[in-house]
Motif scaffolding. Structure first.
Motif, short mmCIF file in Angstrom:
data_model
loop_
_atom_site.label_atom_id
_atom_site.label_comp_id
_atom_site.label_asym_id
_atom_site.label_seq_id
_atom_site.Cartn_x
_atom_site.Cartn_y
_atom_site.Cartn_z
N GLY A 1 4.79 1.25 12.34
CA GLY A 1 3.52 0.51 12.26
C GLY A 1 2.76 0.74 10.97
N ARG A 2 3.33 1.51 10.05
CA ARG A 2 2.64 1.76 8.77
C ARG A 2 3.69 1.67 7.67
NH1 ARG A 2 -2.22 3.29 7.60
NH2 ARG A 2 -2.79 3.81 9.72
N TYR A 3 3.60 0.61 6.90
CA TYR A 3 4.64 0.35 5.91
C TYR A 3 4.02 0.25 4.52
CZ TYR A 3 6.50 -0.97 10.41
OH TYR A 3 6.85 -0.95 11.74
N ARG B 1 2.41 -5.09 13.03
CA ARG B 1 2.00 -4.42 14.28
C ARG B 1 2.02 -5.40 15.44
NH1 ARG B 1 -2.71 -0.28 12.00
NH2 ARG B 1 -1.38 0.57 10.37
N LYS C 1 -9.17 9.84 10.81
CA LYS C 1 -8.25 9.83 11.97
C LYS C 1 -7.91 11.26 12.40
CE LYS C 1 -6.64 5.24 10.95
NZ LYS C 1 -7.20 4.93 9.64
N LEU D 1 3.55 -4.30 3.82
CA LEU D 1 3.10 -4.74 5.14
C LEU D 1 2.81 -6.23 5.04
CD1 LEU D 1 -0.58 -4.42 5.38
CD2 LEU D 1 0.48 -2.79 3.85
N GLY E 1 -2.63 -7.61 11.28
CA GLY E 1 -1.42 -6.92 10.83
C GLY E 1 -0.20 -7.52 11.54
N ARG F 1 -14.80 0.47 9.17
CA ARG F 1 -13.79 -0.21 8.37
C ARG F 1 -13.53 0.56 7.07
NH1 ARG F 1 -10.95 -1.95 9.11
NH2 ARG F 1 -10.55 -3.85 7.99
N ASP G 1 1.09 3.95 1.38
CA ASP G 1 0.67 4.71 2.56
C ASP G 1 1.83 5.62 2.95
OD1 ASP G 1 -1.34 5.03 4.36
OD2 ASP G 1 -1.33 2.95 5.06
N ALA H 1 -4.54 -0.26 15.32
CA ALA H 1 -5.39 -1.38 14.86
C ALA H 1 -4.50 -2.57 14.55
CB ALA H 1 -6.17 -0.96 13.63
N VAL H 2 -4.69 -3.65 15.29
CA VAL H 2 -3.81 -4.81 15.09
C VAL H 2 -4.49 -5.88 14.24
CG1 VAL H 2 -2.25 -6.41 16.26
CG2 VAL H 2 -2.98 -4.36 17.42
N ALA I 1 -8.39 -6.65 12.00
CA ALA I 1 -9.70 -6.10 11.63
C ALA I 1 -10.43 -7.08 10.72
CB ALA I 1 -9.50 -4.78 10.89
N ARG J 1 0.86 -1.20 0.00
CA ARG J 1 0.00 0.00 0.00
C ARG J 1 0.89 1.24 0.00
NH1 ARG J 1 -4.75 -1.40 4.46
NH2 ARG J 1 -5.19 -3.48 3.66
N GLN K 1 0.18 -9.35 6.28
CA GLN K 1 -1.07 -9.71 6.96
C GLN K 1 -1.20 -11.21 7.06
OE1 GLN K 1 -4.20 -7.83 4.68
NE2 GLN K 1 -4.10 -5.96 5.91
P1 ATP Z 1 -5.44 1.67 9.20
O1 ATP Z 1 -6.74 2.23 9.67
O2 ATP Z 1 -4.40 1.57 10.29
O3 ATP Z 1 -4.93 2.31 7.94
P2 ATP Z 1 -6.73 -0.30 7.61
O4 ATP Z 1 -8.15 -0.12 7.98
O5 ATP Z 1 -6.22 0.30 6.34
O6 ATP Z 1 -5.78 0.16 8.83
P3 ATP Z 1 -7.05 -3.08 7.03
O7 ATP Z 1 -7.18 -2.88 5.60
O8 ATP Z 1 -8.24 -3.42 7.83
O9 ATP Z 1 -6.31 -1.81 7.68
O10 ATP Z 1 -5.92 -4.16 7.32
C1 ATP Z 1 -5.95 -5.05 8.43
C2 ATP Z 1 -4.77 -4.84 9.34
O11 ATP Z 1 -3.56 -4.74 8.58
C3 ATP Z 1 -4.81 -3.54 10.13
O12 ATP Z 1 -5.60 -3.68 11.27
C4 ATP Z 1 -3.35 -3.34 10.46
O13 ATP Z 1 -2.98 -4.11 11.59
C5 ATP Z 1 -2.64 -3.88 9.25
N1 ATP Z 1 -2.24 -2.78 8.33
C6 ATP Z 1 -3.00 -2.09 7.46
N2 ATP Z 1 -2.29 -1.17 6.78
C7 ATP Z 1 -1.01 -1.30 7.24
C8 ATP Z 1 0.24 -0.65 6.92
N3 ATP Z 1 0.32 0.28 5.99
N4 ATP Z 1 1.34 -1.06 7.59
C9 ATP Z 1 1.30 -2.03 8.54
N5 ATP Z 1 0.16 -2.68 8.87
C10 ATP Z 1 -0.97 -2.33 8.24
#
Ligand code: ATP
Ligand code: MG
Length: 424
Positions: free
Chosen positions: A119-121, A311, A210, A124, A308, A258, A114, A281-282, A284, A112, A126
């Motif tokens: 914690g945001r890569y 995380r 956020k 990432l 995640g 979500r 991002d 968010a760990v 979802a 992604r 999953q």
């Molecule tokens: P966030 O609100 O933190 O952006 P998200 O709603 O985009 O999360 P989901 O698509 O639900 O995240 O992904 C499920 C899980 O994957 C998240 O709860 C998180 O733990 C992890 N995750 C999502 N985006 C990232 C990221 N860029 N880097 C690391 N972990 C991630």
């Protein structure tokens, strides 16, 4: 040459981290297998429409986070930003979803674009599970219990809290959407540009914002729970009842919508309670009963979650203890017949004993240097074969735990190593 480095937001894992990460993967695989989930391995690349059809046009992922490019034939491909869409695509393609109950798991990298931070890569990882064919709240419960069991294994139950909500069905959401638009239009001056855009495209996603400045506004927004139809309400409160009976703590969070469009009915998120942890968010997930139909399959109930791993790893990395390996170092001088012998001995030990064998592999034998390395790597035994011992048909064994030396017949080495394990 210019200094080269990895792509921003995409990290290498050197062996020290890699072995803990491998342990994390083993633990997760093991637990979901115990719940009857089977691994499905999916490609990292999909046609872009797999994600645009599934995830929804006005979501963060589709609007700004996808790594998409044209391949040599001009087709748009995308590095997977999440696993559910690919899993559903595969399920439809092989016709394995309809009229059956399936429990799948997958794990691996997602991509992604991002803004990278702790914690945001951009790459990432999953660990996800998907269940098809079960429409009631019992499977929602099982998914929640499964995740809670993962926290239990890592002893972090108290560090993470469960939030749940329901998104009802299409009709419910459309009624709720009207109320929400009204509410945010009345408060338009407080909304940032992103939320004003969401107000037009996908107002529910304002609840996912956020931006701390509108936290209060969001908390006071109308709640979807007040607009549920009888069926959605029954599903949700049955889940709550089951959670209560099993003594699972949770918060009903009406702002939990979500980030992806494909959810309906139950949604849940596990959040780290650590207030310094911004990316909290760990894990979802939720139900997505409309997705299989939307992607061209026959309508099939579905639910799942994505955890995640990065995380989770950040929370537990100091407590992970990968199993200790038993290691033997084989040191040798560089005569041809000695190298041939040592390579054979090494494979005999690998094939017959619970030992990893490291052959020193250099042309020159500096015993002191290699002994130091063996100590550093926690080797149990060092065996040394040089010309003198080889001529006598013997090999020198050093047991590093008690610093003892002894010569044994070369033919005895596999037996010796096996017995050495036995007496330990
Ligand atoms: P966030 O609100 O933190 O952006 P998200 O709603 O985009 O999360 P989901 O698509 O639900 O995240 O992904 C499920 C899980 O994957 C998240 O709860 C998180 O733990 C992890 N995750 C999502 N985006 C990232 C990221 N860029 N880097 C690391 N972990 C991630
Ligand atoms: Mg996101």
């Amino acid at each position: 040459m210019k200094h080269i480095h990895s792509v921003r937001g995409m990290h290498d894992m050197l062996p020290d981290v890699g072995k803990c990460w491998f342990e994390l993967e083993c633990i997760l695989r093991n637990i979901v297998t115990k719940y009857g989930y089977q691994e499905i391995k999916l490609p990292l690349l999909e046609y872009t429409e797999v994600f645009t059809n599934a995830i929804g046009e006005s979501t963060d992922i589709i609007e700004k986070e996808m790594y998409s490019f044209l391949d040599r034939s001009g087709k748009s491909l995308t590095l997977r930003p999440e696993g559910t869409a690919g899993c559903v695509r595969a399920g439809i393609e092989y016709g394995i979803l309809h009229n059956s109950i399936k429990r799948f798991f997958y794990y691996g990298p997602m991509f992604r674009h991002d803004r990278p931070q702790k914690g945001r890569y951009r790459q990432l990882h999953q660990f996800g599970v998907e269940v098809f064919g079960l429409s009631g709240p019992i499977i929602d419960l099982e998914l929640i219990l499964l995740v809670r069991n993962i926290w239990k294994i890592f002893n972090i139950e108290d560090k993470i809290e469960l939030h749940i909500n329901t998104l009802g069905n299409k009709v419910v959401r459309s009624k709720f959407r009207e109320k929400l638009v009204q509410y945010f239009e009345d408060n338009l001056r407080f909304l940032d540009i992103d939320c004003q855009r969401r107000l037009k495209n996908n107002p529910l996603r304002i609840l996912d914002s956020k931006n701390p400045n509108i936290k209060n506004l969001i908390e006071n927004a109308p709640s979807i729970i007040d607009y549920l139809d009888a069926k959605s309400e029954k599903h949700f409160f049955r889940l709550c009842e089951l959670l209560n009976k099993l003594d699972i703590k949770y918060k009903i969070n009406p702002t939990l919508v979500r980030g992806l469009d494909y959810y309906n009915l139950t949604v849940f998120e596990w959040l780290s309670k650590d207030i310094n942890n911004v990316q909290n968010a760990v894990c979802a997930g939720g139900r997505y009963g409309e997705l299989v139909g939307r992607m061209g399959g026959k309508s099939t109930p579905a639910a799942g979650f994505a955890l995640g791993m990065d995380r989770l790893f950040n929370i537990i990395k100091d407590t992970i203890n990968p199993p200790i390996r038993n290691i033997i170092y084989l040191l040798h001088s560089s005569e041809t017949e000695i190298i041939v012998k040592i390579m054979k001995i090494a494979d005999d030990i690998r094939n017959c004993c619970k030992y990893d064998v490291i052959v020193h592999g250099d042309e020159f034998l500096n015993i002191n240097n290699h002994l130091k390395k063996a100590y550093k790597n926690n080797a149990k035994i060092v065996a040394i074969l040089d010309e003198d011992t080889f001529i006598q048909g013997r090999i020198l064994i050093k047991c590093l735990s008690n610093n003892s030396d002894q010569y044994i017949n070369i033919t005895e080495i596999v037996n010796f190593v096996n017995n050495y394990i036995d007496v330990e």
